[in-house]
Design a protein around this motif. Structure first.
Motif, mmCIF file in Angstrom:
data_model
loop_
_atom_site.group_PDB
_atom_site.id
_atom_site.type_symbol
_atom_site.label_atom_id
_atom_site.label_comp_id
_atom_site.label_asym_id
_atom_site.label_seq_id
_atom_site.Cartn_x
_atom_site.Cartn_y
_atom_site.Cartn_z
ATOM 1 N N SER A 51 0.825 -1.209 0.000
ATOM 2 C CA SER A 51 0.000 0.000 0.000
ATOM 3 C C SER A 51 0.863 1.264 0.000
ATOM 4 O O SER A 51 0.436 2.305 -0.495
ATOM 5 C CB SER A 51 -0.943 0.009 1.197
ATOM 6 O OG SER A 51 -0.203 0.021 2.396
ATOM 7 N N VAL A 52 2.073 1.172 0.514
ATOM 8 C CA VAL A 52 2.979 2.317 0.495
ATOM 9 C C VAL A 52 3.346 2.675 -0.940
ATOM 10 O O VAL A 52 3.383 3.851 -1.314
ATOM 11 C CB VAL A 52 4.254 2.007 1.320
ATOM 12 C CG1 VAL A 52 5.284 3.104 1.170
ATOM 13 C CG2 VAL A 52 3.910 1.796 2.768
ATOM 14 N N VAL A 53 3.586 1.678 -1.760
ATOM 15 C CA VAL A 53 3.935 1.915 -3.160
ATOM 16 C C VAL A 53 2.757 2.534 -3.894
ATOM 17 O O VAL A 53 2.912 3.468 -4.679
ATOM 18 C CB VAL A 53 4.386 0.601 -3.830
ATOM 19 C CG1 VAL A 53 4.682 0.810 -5.296
ATOM 20 C CG2 VAL A 53 5.591 0.033 -3.107
ATOM 21 N N GLU A 54 1.560 2.039 -3.635
ATOM 22 C CA GLU A 54 0.369 2.589 -4.278
ATOM 23 C C GLU A 54 0.137 4.032 -3.840
ATOM 24 O O GLU A 54 -0.252 4.876 -4.646
ATOM 25 C CB GLU A 54 -0.853 1.729 -3.970
ATOM 26 C CG GLU A 54 -0.786 0.349 -4.579
ATOM 27 C CD GLU A 54 -0.702 0.393 -6.091
ATOM 28 O OE1 GLU A 54 -1.368 1.237 -6.724
ATOM 29 O OE2 GLU A 54 0.046 -0.425 -6.648
ATOM 30 N N ALA A 55 0.368 4.329 -2.572
ATOM 31 C CA ALA A 55 0.208 5.700 -2.092
ATOM 32 C C ALA A 55 1.224 6.625 -2.750
ATOM 33 O O ALA A 55 0.907 7.768 -3.092
ATOM 34 C CB ALA A 55 0.352 5.747 -0.573
ATOM 35 N N ARG A 56 2.429 6.132 -2.961
ATOM 36 C CA ARG A 56 3.459 6.943 -3.626
ATOM 37 C C ARG A 56 3.038 7.250 -5.063
ATOM 38 O O ARG A 56 3.224 8.371 -5.541
ATOM 39 C CB ARG A 56 4.789 6.200 -3.612
ATOM 40 C CG ARG A 56 5.924 7.012 -4.168
ATOM 41 C CD ARG A 56 7.216 6.230 -4.114
ATOM 42 N NE ARG A 56 8.343 7.094 -4.419
ATOM 43 C CZ ARG A 56 9.491 6.684 -4.880
ATOM 44 N NH1 ARG A 56 9.688 5.403 -5.083
ATOM 45 N NH2 ARG A 56 10.457 7.513 -5.129
ATOM 46 N N LYS A 57 2.445 6.286 -5.743
ATOM 47 C CA LYS A 57 1.958 6.525 -7.107
ATOM 48 C C LYS A 57 0.880 7.608 -7.115
ATOM 49 O O LYS A 57 0.877 8.484 -7.977
ATOM 50 C CB LYS A 57 1.399 5.235 -7.707
ATOM 51 C CG LYS A 57 2.425 4.229 -8.109
ATOM 52 C CD LYS A 57 1.735 3.015 -8.708
ATOM 53 C CE LYS A 57 2.706 1.905 -8.989
ATOM 54 N NZ LYS A 57 2.030 0.696 -9.501
ATOM 55 N N ARG A 58 -0.053 7.534 -6.165
ATOM 56 C CA ARG A 58 -1.117 8.545 -6.105
ATOM 57 C C ARG A 58 -0.560 9.933 -5.822
ATOM 58 O O ARG A 58 -1.011 10.919 -6.404
ATOM 59 C CB ARG A 58 -2.130 8.163 -5.027
ATOM 60 C CG ARG A 58 -3.067 7.068 -5.438
ATOM 61 C CD ARG A 58 -4.212 6.942 -4.463
ATOM 62 N NE ARG A 58 -3.703 6.777 -3.103
ATOM 63 C CZ ARG A 58 -3.690 5.629 -2.435
ATOM 64 N NH1 ARG A 58 -4.158 4.550 -3.000
ATOM 65 N NH2 ARG A 58 -3.211 5.566 -1.219
ATOM 66 N N ILE A 59 0.427 10.006 -4.934
ATOM 67 C CA ILE A 59 1.043 11.305 -4.615
ATOM 68 C C ILE A 59 1.708 11.893 -5.845
ATOM 69 O O ILE A 59 1.528 13.070 -6.157
ATOM 70 C CB ILE A 59 2.051 11.148 -3.454
ATOM 71 C CG1 ILE A 59 1.305 10.864 -2.154
ATOM 72 C CG2 ILE A 59 2.906 12.401 -3.316
ATOM 73 C CD1 ILE A 59 2.203 10.456 -1.014
ATOM 74 N N GLY A 68 -0.020 16.101 -11.956
ATOM 75 C CA GLY A 68 -1.262 16.401 -12.650
ATOM 76 C C GLY A 68 -1.692 15.333 -13.616
ATOM 77 O O GLY A 68 -2.626 15.528 -14.390
ATOM 78 N N ARG A 69 -1.046 14.205 -13.632
ATOM 79 C CA ARG A 69 -1.417 13.109 -14.523
ATOM 80 C C ARG A 69 -2.566 12.318 -13.912
ATOM 81 O O ARG A 69 -2.688 12.192 -12.712
ATOM 82 C CB ARG A 69 -0.243 12.169 -14.744
ATOM 83 C CG ARG A 69 0.891 12.825 -15.481
ATOM 84 C CD ARG A 69 2.002 11.864 -15.672
ATOM 85 N NE ARG A 69 3.145 12.526 -16.268
ATOM 86 C CZ ARG A 69 4.333 12.021 -16.366
ATOM 87 N NH1 ARG A 69 4.568 10.802 -15.904
ATOM 88 N NH2 ARG A 69 5.319 12.692 -16.927
ATOM 89 N N GLY A 70 -3.385 11.773 -14.775
ATOM 90 C CA GLY A 70 -4.477 10.926 -14.300
ATOM 91 C C GLY A 70 -5.726 11.696 -13.922
ATOM 92 O O GLY A 70 -6.677 11.122 -13.423
ATOM 93 N N ARG A 71 -5.761 12.993 -14.177
ATOM 94 C CA ARG A 71 -6.976 13.759 -13.894
ATOM 95 C C ARG A 71 -7.974 13.591 -15.030
ATOM 96 O O ARG A 71 -7.606 13.453 -16.184
ATOM 97 C CB ARG A 71 -6.647 15.250 -13.733
ATOM 98 C CG ARG A 71 -5.862 15.527 -12.489
ATOM 99 C CD ARG A 71 -5.706 17.005 -12.317
ATOM 100 N NE ARG A 71 -4.875 17.263 -11.125
ATOM 101 C CZ ARG A 71 -4.398 18.441 -10.838
ATOM 102 N NH1 ARG A 71 -4.632 19.486 -11.603
ATOM 103 N NH2 ARG A 71 -3.677 18.614 -9.748
ATOM 104 N N ASP A 72 -9.230 13.629 -14.671
ATOM 105 C CA ASP A 72 -10.280 13.495 -15.701
ATOM 106 C C ASP A 72 -10.503 14.811 -16.409
ATOM 107 O O ASP A 72 -10.339 15.853 -15.969
ATOM 108 C CB ASP A 72 -11.582 13.021 -15.082
ATOM 109 C CG ASP A 72 -11.422 11.601 -14.533
ATOM 110 O OD1 ASP A 72 -10.547 10.891 -15.041
ATOM 111 O OD2 ASP A 72 -12.192 11.230 -13.642
#
Length: 97
Positions: free
Chosen positions: A79-87, A93-97
């Motif tokens: 989950s730490v790796v996934e949180a780093r990706k989200r941060i 600004g990538r991944g915004r709709d």
């Protein structure tokens, strides 16, 4: 249940599950190494070392910090790796709709 012995074998634990103590010791050693590497880099800047030495000190500090990050991630979970990706997605600004 094995045919030869007639006993039920318990499944082996994964490497990370068996070695939490090892990961904690490794994380502690990497923390000390990372702090020393960054202190050495700061000292190198203060003493105005030549460019090659400063680059070497910066690379050593970066690698020890990255190793500390991944060891801590292995200790805490994916989950730490996934949180780093989200941060990083939020910062860049990538991944915004």
């Amino acid at each position: 249940m094995t045919i030869e012995t007639g006993t039920v074998e318990t499944p082996k634990k994964g490497v990370l599950m068996r070695s939490k103590g090892f990961l904690k010791a490794l994380a502690a050693a990497l923390l000390v190494a990372a702090v020393c590497a960054w202190a050495g880099f700061g000292l190198g800047l203060y003493l105005d070392l030549d460019r090659g030495a400063r680059i070497t000190l910066a690379i050593v500090a970066a690698v020890t910090t990255e190793a500390l990050f991944w060891t801590t991630a292995a200790l805490l979970g994916v989950s730490v790796v996934e949180a780093r990706k989200r941060i990083w997605r939020r910062i860049t600004g990538r991944g915004r709709d």
